[in-house]
Design a protein around this motif. Structure first.
Motif, PDB file in Angstrom:
ATOM      1  N   VAL A 180     -29.866  92.052   8.662  1.00 36.70           N
ATOM      2  CA  VAL A 180     -30.405  93.394   8.409  1.00 36.70           C
ATOM      3  C   VAL A 180     -29.274  94.384   8.130  1.00 36.70           C
ATOM      4  CG1 VAL A 180     -31.724  95.306   9.394  1.00 36.70           C
ATOM      5  CG2 VAL A 180     -32.469  92.951   9.786  1.00 36.70           C
ATOM      6  N   ALA A 181     -28.205  94.304   8.922  1.00 38.97           N
ATOM      7  CA  ALA A 181     -27.067  95.202   8.706  1.00 38.97           C
ATOM      8  C   ALA A 181     -26.446  94.964   7.328  1.00 38.97           C
ATOM      9  CB  ALA A 181     -26.027  94.991   9.805  1.00 38.97           C
ATOM     10  N   TYR A 182     -26.344  93.704   6.926  1.00 29.85           N
ATOM     11  CA  TYR A 182     -25.796  93.388   5.602  1.00 29.85           C
ATOM     12  C   TYR A 182     -26.672  93.967   4.493  1.00 29.85           C
ATOM     13  CZ  TYR A 182     -24.543  90.666   1.483  1.00 29.85           C
ATOM     14  OH  TYR A 182     -24.183  90.288   0.214  1.00 29.85           O
ATOM     15  N   LEU A 183     -27.987  93.879   4.663  1.00 31.51           N
ATOM     16  CA  LEU A 183     -28.901  94.416   3.658  1.00 31.51           C
ATOM     17  C   LEU A 183     -28.764  95.942   3.549  1.00 31.51           C
ATOM     18  CD1 LEU A 183     -32.105  92.275   4.330  1.00 31.51           C
ATOM     19  CD2 LEU A 183     -30.463  92.045   2.451  1.00 31.51           C
ATOM     20  N   PHE A 184     -28.577  96.608   4.671  1.00 29.34           N
ATOM     21  CA  PHE A 184     -28.379  98.063   4.651  1.00 29.34           C
ATOM     22  C   PHE A 184     -27.125  98.425   3.858  1.00 29.34           C
ATOM     23  CE2 PHE A 184     -31.268  98.679   8.409  1.00 29.34           C
ATOM     24  CZ  PHE A 184     -32.091  99.612   7.796  1.00 29.34           C
ATOM     25  N   VAL A 185     -26.043  97.708   4.117  1.00 29.25           N
ATOM     26  CA  VAL A 185     -24.786  97.996   3.424  1.00 29.25           C
ATOM     27  C   VAL A 185     -24.885  97.610   1.951  1.00 29.25           C
ATOM     28  CG1 VAL A 185     -22.324  97.421   3.316  1.00 29.25           C
ATOM     29  CG2 VAL A 185     -23.450  97.733   5.541  1.00 29.25           C
ATOM     30  N   LYS A 186     -25.534  96.490   1.671  1.00 33.75           N
ATOM     31  CA  LYS A 186     -25.668  96.011   0.297  1.00 33.75           C
ATOM     32  C   LYS A 186     -26.448  96.982  -0.563  1.00 33.75           C
ATOM     33  CE  LYS A 186     -24.956  92.648  -2.704  1.00 33.75           C
ATOM     34  NZ  LYS A 186     -23.584  92.229  -3.100  1.00 33.75           N
ATOM     35  N   THR A 187     -27.484  97.581   0.023  1.00 36.08           N
ATOM     36  CA  THR A 187     -28.318  98.526  -0.734  1.00 36.08           C
ATOM     37  C   THR A 187     -27.729  99.934  -0.747  1.00 36.08           C
ATOM     38  OG1 THR A 187     -29.641  98.935   1.262  1.00 36.08           O
ATOM     39  CG2 THR A 187     -30.417  97.222  -0.257  1.00 36.08           C
ATOM     40  N   THR A 189     -27.475 101.914   1.828  1.00 37.47           N
ATOM     41  CA  THR A 189     -28.020 102.768   2.886  1.00 37.47           C
ATOM     42  C   THR A 189     -27.037 102.927   4.024  1.00 37.47           C
ATOM     43  OG1 THR A 189     -30.199 101.881   2.315  1.00 37.47           O
ATOM     44  CG2 THR A 189     -30.038 103.139   4.357  1.00 37.47           C
ATOM     45  N   GLY A 190     -26.250 101.876   4.275  1.00 43.72           N
ATOM     46  CA  GLY A 190     -25.227 101.921   5.301  1.00 43.72           C
ATOM     47  C   GLY A 190     -23.841 101.821   4.683  1.00 43.72           C
ATOM     48  N   GLN A 191     -22.840 102.186   5.452  1.00 49.67           N
ATOM     49  CA  GLN A 191     -21.478 102.183   4.940  1.00 49.67           C
ATOM     50  C   GLN A 191     -20.609 101.096   5.575  1.00 49.67           C
ATOM     51  OE1 GLN A 191     -20.004 106.183   5.506  1.00 49.67           O
ATOM     52  NE2 GLN A 191     -20.754 106.863   3.501  1.00 49.67           N
ATOM     53  N   GLU A 192     -20.485 101.109   6.899  1.00 48.12           N
ATOM     54  CA  GLU A 192     -19.588 100.186   7.582  1.00 48.12           C
ATOM     55  C   GLU A 192     -20.383  99.078   8.269  1.00 48.12           C
ATOM     56  OE1 GLU A 192     -15.901 102.315   9.322  1.00 48.12           O
ATOM     57  OE2 GLU A 192     -17.545 103.736   9.561  1.00 48.12           O
ATOM     58  N   LEU A 193     -20.260  97.872   7.748  1.00 46.73           N
ATOM     59  CA  LEU A 193     -21.017  96.742   8.276  1.00 46.73           C
ATOM     60  C   LEU A 193     -20.631  96.429   9.719  1.00 46.73           C
ATOM     61  CD1 LEU A 193     -22.988  94.369   7.799  1.00 46.73           C
ATOM     62  CD2 LEU A 193     -21.031  93.044   6.957  1.00 46.73           C
ATOM     63  N   ASP A 194     -19.347  96.435  10.015  1.00 44.15           N
ATOM     64  CA  ASP A 194     -18.902  96.054  11.360  1.00 44.15           C
ATOM     65  C   ASP A 194     -19.384  97.032  12.417  1.00 44.15           C
ATOM     66  OD1 ASP A 194     -17.333  98.007  10.222  1.00 44.15           O
ATOM     67  OD2 ASP A 194     -15.508  97.416  11.294  1.00 44.15           O
ATOM     68  N   LYS A 195     -19.371  98.328  12.109  1.00 42.39           N
ATOM     69  CA  LYS A 195     -19.807  99.327  13.087  1.00 42.39           C
ATOM     70  C   LYS A 195     -21.306  99.211  13.362  1.00 42.39           C
ATOM     71  CE  LYS A 195     -15.838 101.501  13.580  1.00 42.39           C
ATOM     72  NZ  LYS A 195     -15.016 100.785  12.599  1.00 42.39           N
ATOM     73  N   ILE A 196     -22.094  98.949  12.324  1.00 45.02           N
ATOM     74  CA  ILE A 196     -23.540  98.799  12.510  1.00 45.02           C
ATOM     75  C   ILE A 196     -23.841  97.573  13.358  1.00 45.02           C
ATOM     76  CG2 ILE A 196     -25.741  98.410  11.334  1.00 45.02           C
ATOM     77  CD1 ILE A 196     -24.622  99.902   8.933  1.00 45.02           C
ATOM     78  N   ILE A 197     -23.169  96.468  13.081  1.00 47.75           N
ATOM     79  CA  ILE A 197     -23.409  95.239  13.837  1.00 47.75           C
ATOM     80  C   ILE A 197     -22.984  95.399  15.292  1.00 47.75           C
ATOM     81  CG2 ILE A 197     -22.693  92.835  14.105  1.00 47.75           C
ATOM     82  CD1 ILE A 197     -22.588  92.580  11.104  1.00 47.75           C
ATOM     83  N   ILE A 198     -21.807  95.979  15.514  1.00 50.64           N
ATOM     84  CA  ILE A 198     -21.310  96.147  16.879  1.00 50.64           C
ATOM     85  C   ILE A 198     -22.263  97.006  17.705  1.00 50.64           C
ATOM     86  CG2 ILE A 198     -19.469  97.171  18.275  1.00 50.64           C
ATOM     87  CD1 ILE A 198     -17.513  96.357  16.076  1.00 50.64           C
ATOM     88  N   GLY A 199     -22.703  98.116  17.127  1.00 53.56           N
ATOM     89  CA  GLY A 199     -23.627  98.980  17.855  1.00 53.56           C
ATOM     90  C   GLY A 199     -24.961  98.309  18.121  1.00 53.56           C
ATOM     91  N   SER A 200     -25.432  97.492  17.179  1.00 53.13           N
ATOM     92  CA  SER A 200     -26.758  96.888  17.294  1.00 53.13           C
ATOM     93  C   SER A 200     -26.815  95.743  18.302  1.00 53.13           C
ATOM     94  CB  SER A 200     -27.215  96.381  15.922  1.00 53.13           C
ATOM     95  OG  SER A 200     -27.280  97.446  14.987  1.00 53.13           O
ATOM     96  N   VAL A 201     -25.703  95.037  18.487  1.00 55.02           N
ATOM     97  CA  VAL A 201     -25.711  93.903  19.423  1.00 55.02           C
ATOM     98  C   VAL A 201     -25.443  94.340  20.860  1.00 55.02           C
ATOM     99  CG1 VAL A 201     -24.977  92.286  17.644  1.00 55.02           C
ATOM    100  CG2 VAL A 201     -23.253  93.346  19.116  1.00 55.02           C
ATOM    101  N   MET A 202     -25.044  95.571  21.076  1.00 53.99           N
ATOM    102  CA  MET A 202     -24.703  96.011  22.428  1.00 53.99           C
ATOM    103  C   MET A 202     -25.855  95.882  23.429  1.00 53.99           C
ATOM    104  SD  MET A 202     -21.565  96.589  22.747  1.00 53.99           S
ATOM    105  CE  MET A 202     -21.578  97.399  24.337  1.00 53.99           C
ATOM    106  N   PRO A 203     -27.131  96.155  23.046  1.00 54.27           N
ATOM    107  CA  PRO A 203     -28.223  95.946  24.018  1.00 54.27           C
ATOM    108  C   PRO A 203     -28.378  94.497  24.463  1.00 54.27           C
ATOM    109  CG  PRO A 203     -28.937  97.414  22.267  1.00 54.27           C
ATOM    110  CD  PRO A 203     -27.612  96.874  21.846  1.00 54.27           C
ATOM    111  N   LEU A 204     -27.798  93.547  23.726  1.00 57.26           N
ATOM    112  CA  LEU A 204     -27.891  92.141  24.103  1.00 57.26           C
ATOM    113  C   LEU A 204     -26.731  91.698  24.985  1.00 57.26           C
ATOM    114  CD1 LEU A 204     -28.853  90.604  20.622  1.00 57.26           C
ATOM    115  CD2 LEU A 204     -30.383  91.386  22.435  1.00 57.26           C
ATOM    116  N   VAL A 205     -25.696  92.505  25.081  1.00 56.01           N
ATOM    117  CA  VAL A 205     -24.497  92.124  25.834  1.00 56.01           C
ATOM    118  C   VAL A 205     -24.812  92.078  27.333  1.00 56.01           C
ATOM    119  CG1 VAL A 205     -22.157  92.829  26.460  1.00 56.01           C
ATOM    120  CG2 VAL A 205     -22.948  93.058  24.095  1.00 56.01           C
ATOM    121  N   PRO A 206     -24.426  91.009  28.040  1.00 58.72           N
ATOM    122  CA  PRO A 206     -24.746  90.857  29.468  1.00 58.72           C
ATOM    123  C   PRO A 206     -23.792  91.646  30.370  1.00 58.72           C
ATOM    124  CG  PRO A 206     -23.536  88.939  28.710  1.00 58.72           C
ATOM    125  CD  PRO A 206     -23.734  89.830  27.501  1.00 58.72           C
TER     126      PRO A 206
END
Length: 250
Positions: A180-187, A189-206
């Motif tokens: 999903v993050a890649y699609l946002f950047v590809k289209t 809509t988003g700019q920095e792929l790494d920042k979007i991914i890092i922020g999005s996976v944080m709720p899963l971090v134990p």
């Protein structure tokens, strides 16, 4: 008090308190300390307990039959931990008797303090956007991170319902987050792929699991600390692998 109550009744009370706390994410030392204090309040001072993330062993001076409780499922519910601690303090101070204590513990065990799924998803989505900003992302990526984090957490919740293996659910959720993050950047809509991914996976971090692992190791509970640390490592590995697969493919 010991003469009025059978030893096995006191042991059952201690094991019930320990089971609730361990299933709710309490540290190993806290579980053992609570069980020992409850037993001492009823006159059983020479007790021994051995707690691991998957089971509790409790014995009275090696004379009474040793009892074991198997812990098959663990979650994070600090409200239950607080309630059991409160009941333990009331038992120690003599404010409640055995019958009330066992009744209250059973009520705590059967209660469910979890927020509805839709609230958890909204909270995870907003947290994802905020983490993106915290990790020096731009406000342009805030909304993409919110949407990506919400989709990822939703996938994790519903995949975990069908697949009991938590690590597989985390792997698929992080993979979907990466796509999903890649699609946002590809289209655009988003700019920095790494920042979007890092922020999005944080709720899963134990986070709580890592904290408890370090705390148990410091307290000298090496078996519990290492096992919780291994579980946290596997969770982080599953999240990282899911994202790495996306980056490798695209």
């Amino acid at each position: 008090m010991k003469n009025e109550l059978q030893s096995y009744e006191i042991v059952d009370l201690c094991l019930l308190a320990g089971k609730i706390m361990l299933q709710s994410g309490a540290e190993t030392y806290r579980v053992e300390d609570t069980m020992t204090r409850i037993a001492a309040s009823y006159g059983l001072h020479d007790t021994h307990s051995y707690v691991t993330p998957t089971g509790i062993i409790f014995s009275i001076n090696g004379q009474e039959p040793t009892k074991l409780i198997r812990i098959s499922a663990r979650s994070t519910d600090l409200e239950k931990v607080t309630q059991v601690n409160d009941i333990s303090r009331k038992i120690s101070s003599g404010d409640i008797n055995f019958e009330i204590a066992i009744k209250q513990l059973k009520q705590v065990e059967s209660s469910n303090h979890a927020y509805p799924i839709w609230i958890q998803i909204i909270a995870s989505a907003i947290a994802s956007g905020c983490f993106t900003i915290m990790f020096m992302g731009s406000w342009y990526d805030f909304i993409p991170a919110v949407i990506t984090g919400g989709i990822g957490f939703t996938c994790f919740v519903y995949i975990h319902r069908f697949v009991e293996l938590r690590f597989f659910a985390e792997f698929l959720a992080s993979f979907i987050i990466g796509v999903v993050a890649y699609l946002f950047v590809k289209t655009g809509t988003g700019q920095e792929l790494d920042k979007i991914i890092i922020g999005s996976v944080m709720p899963l971090v134990p986070g709580l699991l890592i904290t408890n692992a370090v705390r148990d190791l410091i307290a000298g509970h090496l078996v519990s600390g290492l096992s919780k640390g291994a579980e946290a490592f596997l969770t982080a590995f599953a999240i990282g692998t899911g994202v790495a697969v996306v980056l490798a493919l695209f």
